[in-house]
Design a protein around this motif. Structure first.
Motif, short mmCIF file in Angstrom:
data_model
loop_
_atom_site.label_atom_id
_atom_site.label_comp_id
_atom_site.label_asym_id
_atom_site.label_seq_id
_atom_site.Cartn_x
_atom_site.Cartn_y
_atom_site.Cartn_z
N UNK A 662 0.79 -1.32 0.05
CA UNK A 662 -0.10 -0.02 -0.04
C UNK A 662 0.90 1.19 -0.01
N UNK A 663 1.90 1.27 0.91
CA UNK A 663 2.72 2.31 0.71
C UNK A 663 3.48 2.75 -0.57
N UNK A 664 3.78 1.61 -1.34
CA UNK A 664 4.56 1.83 -2.61
C UNK A 664 3.29 2.25 -3.62
N UNK A 665 2.23 1.71 -3.50
CA UNK A 665 1.18 2.34 -4.33
C UNK A 665 1.00 3.81 -4.24
N UNK A 666 0.89 4.10 -3.21
CA UNK A 666 0.69 5.54 -2.97
C UNK A 666 2.03 6.50 -3.56
N UNK A 667 3.21 6.00 -3.27
CA UNK A 667 4.42 6.49 -4.04
C UNK A 667 4.32 6.67 -5.42
N UNK A 668 3.63 5.45 -6.24
CA UNK A 668 3.72 5.66 -7.62
C UNK A 668 2.74 6.40 -8.05
N UNK A 669 1.99 7.08 -7.36
CA UNK A 669 0.79 7.73 -8.00
C UNK A 669 1.13 8.99 -8.81
N UNK A 752 -0.49 2.58 -23.08
CA UNK A 752 -0.46 2.56 -21.50
C UNK A 752 0.96 2.10 -21.19
N UNK A 753 1.16 2.74 -20.03
CA UNK A 753 2.46 2.49 -19.33
C UNK A 753 2.09 1.87 -17.74
N UNK A 754 2.94 0.78 -17.41
CA UNK A 754 2.50 -0.05 -16.32
C UNK A 754 3.95 0.31 -15.48
N UNK A 755 3.92 0.98 -14.08
CA UNK A 755 4.98 0.96 -13.29
C UNK A 755 4.85 -0.17 -12.20
N UNK A 756 5.75 -0.80 -11.97
CA UNK A 756 5.52 -1.95 -11.02
C UNK A 756 6.84 -1.99 -10.09
N UNK A 757 6.51 -2.09 -8.72
CA UNK A 757 7.53 -2.35 -7.77
C UNK A 757 7.24 -3.74 -7.32
N UNK A 758 8.38 -4.44 -7.42
CA UNK A 758 8.27 -5.84 -6.97
C UNK A 758 9.48 -6.25 -6.16
#
Length: 770
Positions: A662-669, A752-758
């Motif tokens: 959830x933290x990373x999800x907010x960072x990618x906004x 589209x562009x997709x940013x992913x943190x994994x």
């Protein structure tokens, strides 16, 4: 020095030295020709004296001739005595080919290479926590190794345990077979092949060992084959997933490449016989080529020409003195008579399979994006094409004698579909090549297919730049011995501060010593003044990056052959193709530097666009991510990861740590907004803050390991395939928890562009139990 120093600094660079050697060879050839003429003159005198030997007046001349031929019985003896022997006349084995230049000689097609991996530089920044038996936990360690791939064959170096400054000094031998066929097909195959280098970190802890990709890089096969030296020593710049933010030190791999094939089977013989695409078209499809150029290129009245159709082919009879094809041949013949080693591209195939001039593939297009940065970002997000390069019927007939398995082994250059959606992929370099043998689609077709080749990326980028009123051109040049294309924008509103500094420094040097003695002084001074008025920006259509000419952050490509827009083609007729030199001119109005293909007084009319629909339909545009689509992608990726680990790694339970997700999800906004701003400081600040201050979301003594990646499509299966190749979901440390966050941003036309943190987190104490 005064004649050949182009920079007027009292020293010769490589290009200046080549010019000096060229003039020296011309002078040497003139002297050699004079010596040959004199020797032939002496032979004629000897023949005349043998006929009139009774004449006593010729005794002195006869004695002189006898002494001459006694000392120099052969022409080579005379040239060698004068140090004018032609060392280029070396006997080499020729390529076995027929009239159509088909190469099937196994001695030429079988190639053997040696790759020596020396060391890797600046990889300590990828530090990992490792557990060593009898030592304990190491908090800044790596177990690196290098994987090298060429034509589908992969080999690896040994794993160096605990080496942040690794030194392998290990040799890898590769043996490949170039597919037989016509020379143009062989050359196209060679230009699509590369040595791919992948730097991995090996992790033996857990249920099964796994690897994690740290950096990638590539070297074109043609760079090794065309090298004048047998051995190529390179400090290879590697790409990482964080290159966009420029926060990490550049990673280099010290390698040595050597072609072990015998010198007499040098690939230079194939290159010398290589025919350019346009020459192949002229030899094979001349009637259609003439017909298309006469009817598909210019806006002309039908009353000015007469088309006669016969049973065999089409012939064009023009009332005008010169036909379009005749004009094209006259211009190209003049160019190639002076610049024999430059490939001046003029003709391409449109999506209707018609031969047209390259300007016919461009037209100004007005679109929803009105800034250069937004346009470049939009075009760069179009996935690269994975189409198979076309081959001729003759080459296809030769390959038909091979089995399907052997053919599949020969054609390993076709990239995976998943590699087309990532910026810095594990299996294909972003600086890929292109072929003029293929058809080029219109912008609407490109956006409908959501796939584009290198040239098509440049084409649509130039169209959109022209649509907002910029002076834009598609540039054709070379990158690492391969043909490459990008977009150039020339801004006449003012030059860069760097150009003014160079001009002041040049004038200051004039006071220190007499610069006016140099032959290039006036030309160089004029070029410095011109660059203070204009700003030249290079745009990489595949990545969306821009490079201002003359700045420290230079564009990788340095050689340019031609420029073209929707109106004309400009050929580089300067002595050098290297535009990083001070003497290089960007003044397209100077006909002594740039030769226009169409003169101002041409009688053919205006160039017409090869496609009728010049309007791009903007279906959707959203600067914010689609929450429903984003949730669907994230949940699907989680399910696929669980299934992959269960059925392939035999790991039953896979859990995700939701607080950090959830933290990373907010960072990618706001990440896409930061990327489009093209502000280096803002991007660096975002990257530094992305993975910092996450300890408050982690349990005690837990460690996070992961990365940020960008994809050009939201297909979860393709994304999963790339994540597997990078080793991010193969972790098997007990009680480890996965972390995954994603943001989907949608541009116009469904791009589209997709940013992913994994990544994953795990308890450091678990090492004590392993």
């Amino acid at each position: 020095m005064y004649q050949y120093d182009s920079s007027c600094q009292g020293s010769l660079d490589f290009e200046d030295f080549c010019v000096f050697i060229g003039d020296y060879l011309l002078t040497l050839n003139e002297a050699r020709q004079k010596a040959i003429d004199y020797y032939e003159k002496m032979m004629k005198k000897r023949d005349l004296n043998e006929r009139d030997s009774s004449d006593l007046e010729n005794e002195d001349i006869e004695e002189e001739i006898a002494l001459f031929f006694e000392r120099f019985p052969e022409l080579d003896d005379y040239l060698n005595a004068l140090c004018l022997y032609n060392h280029d006349d070396i006997l080499v084995d020729e390529i076995d080919n027929d009239e159509e230049l088909i190469v099937n000689d196994p001695n030429v097609l079988k190639r053997k290479f040696q790759v020596r991996i020396y060391s890797a530089i600046n990889i300590e920044q990828f530090f990992r926590i490792k557990y060593r038996e009898n030592v304990g936990i190491e908090y800044g360690s790596l177990d690196p190794f290098v994987k090298v791939t060429l034509a589908g064959e992969s080999k690896e170096t040994t794993v160096l345990i605990g080496a942040t400054k690794p030194l392998w000094n290990q040799d890898l031998i590769f043996s490949i077979i170039v597919p037989p066929g016509e020379i143009q097909d062989i050359q196209s195959w060679v230009e699509t092949q590369s040595f791919y280098f992948e730097l991995y970190d090996f992790n033996s802890h857990g249920i099964v060992s796994h690897t994690e990709l740290l950096a990638t890089g590539s070297i074109p096969l043609s760079q090794v084959l065309y090298s004048t030296k047998k051995t190529v020593m390179i400090d290879l710049l590697m790409h990482t997933s964080m290159d966009e933010f420029e926060i990490s030190k550049p990673v280099y791999l010290e390698i040595l490449l050597e072609d072990l094939t015998a010198e007499k089977w040098s690939w230079a013989k194939v290159r010398d016989k290589y025919t350019y695409p346009e020459e192949v078209w002229i030899n094979k499809y001349l009637p259609k080529l003439k017909y298309d150029l006469e009817n598909e290129v210019f806006e002309r009245n039908n009353d000015n020409r007469k088309v006669v159709e016969t049973k065999d082919d089409l012939e064009i009879e023009s009332i005008e003195l010169d036909t379009v094809f005749g004009y094209y041949q006259s211009v190209c013949s003049n160019l190639y008579s002076v610049f024999k080693n430059r490939m001046f591209s003029v003709i391409g195939l449109n999506e209707n399979n018609n031969f047209v001039f390259l300007p016919c593939l461009l037209t100004p297009i007005s679109y929803v994006y009105k800034t250069k940065e937004e346009i470049a970002r939009f075009v760069s997000l179009i996935p690269s094409s994975t189409d198979i390069l076309p081959i001729s019927d003759e080459s296809r007939n030769i390959l038909s004698s091979f089995s399907a398995i052997n053919i599949s082994k020969l054609y390993y250059y076709i990239p995976n579909e998943s590699s087309a959606i990532q910026f810095y992929s594990t299996s294909i370099t972003p600086y890929n090549t292109d072929s003029f043998f293929r058809q080029f689609n219109s912008p609407n077709t490109i956006l409908f297919k959501k796939r584009a080749s290198l040239f098509e990326h440049c084409m649509i980028l130039c169209d959109l730049f022209l649509g907002i009123g910029l002076d834009a051109y598609v540039a054709i040049g070379k990158l690492k011995h391969r043909q490459y294309m990008w977009v150039i924008v020339i801004d006449n509103s003012g030059g860069t501060s760097q150009s003014e500094v160079k001009l002041k420094l040049f004038l200051k040097n004039n006071k220190l010593y007499n610069v006016t003695k140099f032959a290039n002084y006036n030309n160089l001074l004029e070029e410095y003044k011109y660059r203070c008025k204009v700003k030249v920006t290079h745009w990489n259509a595949m990545t969306g990056q821009s490079f201002v000419d003359g700045d420290e952050n230079k564009f990788q490509c340095k050689n340019i052959v031609s420029l073209f827009n929707h109106k004309n083609i400009f050929f580089n007729i300067q002595r050098s193709e290297n535009f990083s030199r001070s003497i290089f001119s960007w003044n397209l109005n100077d006909n002594t530097k740039w030769m226009p293909f169409l003169s101002q007084d041409n009688t053919f009319g205006e160039i017409k666009c090869s496609y009728h629909n010049r309007i791009l339909y903007c279906k959707t545009f959203s600067s914010k991510s689609n929450i429903e689509e984003e949730y669907t992608l994230l949940s699907t990726l989680m399910k696929l990861i669980i299934l992959y680990r269960r059925h392939f790694l035999f790991i039953v339970d896979t859990e995700f740590y939701r607080p950090l997700c959830k933290h990373f999800q907010e960072k990618l906004e706001n990440i896409e907004k930061i990327i489009r701003s093209n502000n280096k400081d803002t991007k660096k600040e975002f990257a530094y803050n992305l993975f910092s201050n996450i300890n408050e979301y982690l349990p005690s003594r837990h460690y996070f390991q992961g990365g940020l990646y960008c994809f050009k499509d939201n297909n979860p299966n393709l994304i999963l395939e790339e994540l597997i190749s990078m080793g991010h979901i193969s972790n098997s440390i007990p009680n480890s928890l996965f972390v995954i966050s994603s943001k989907v941003f949608q541009y116009a036309e469904g791009v589209k562009v997709v940013w992913i943190i994994i990544g994953y987190i795990y308890d450091i104490n678990i090492y004590e139990l392993l």
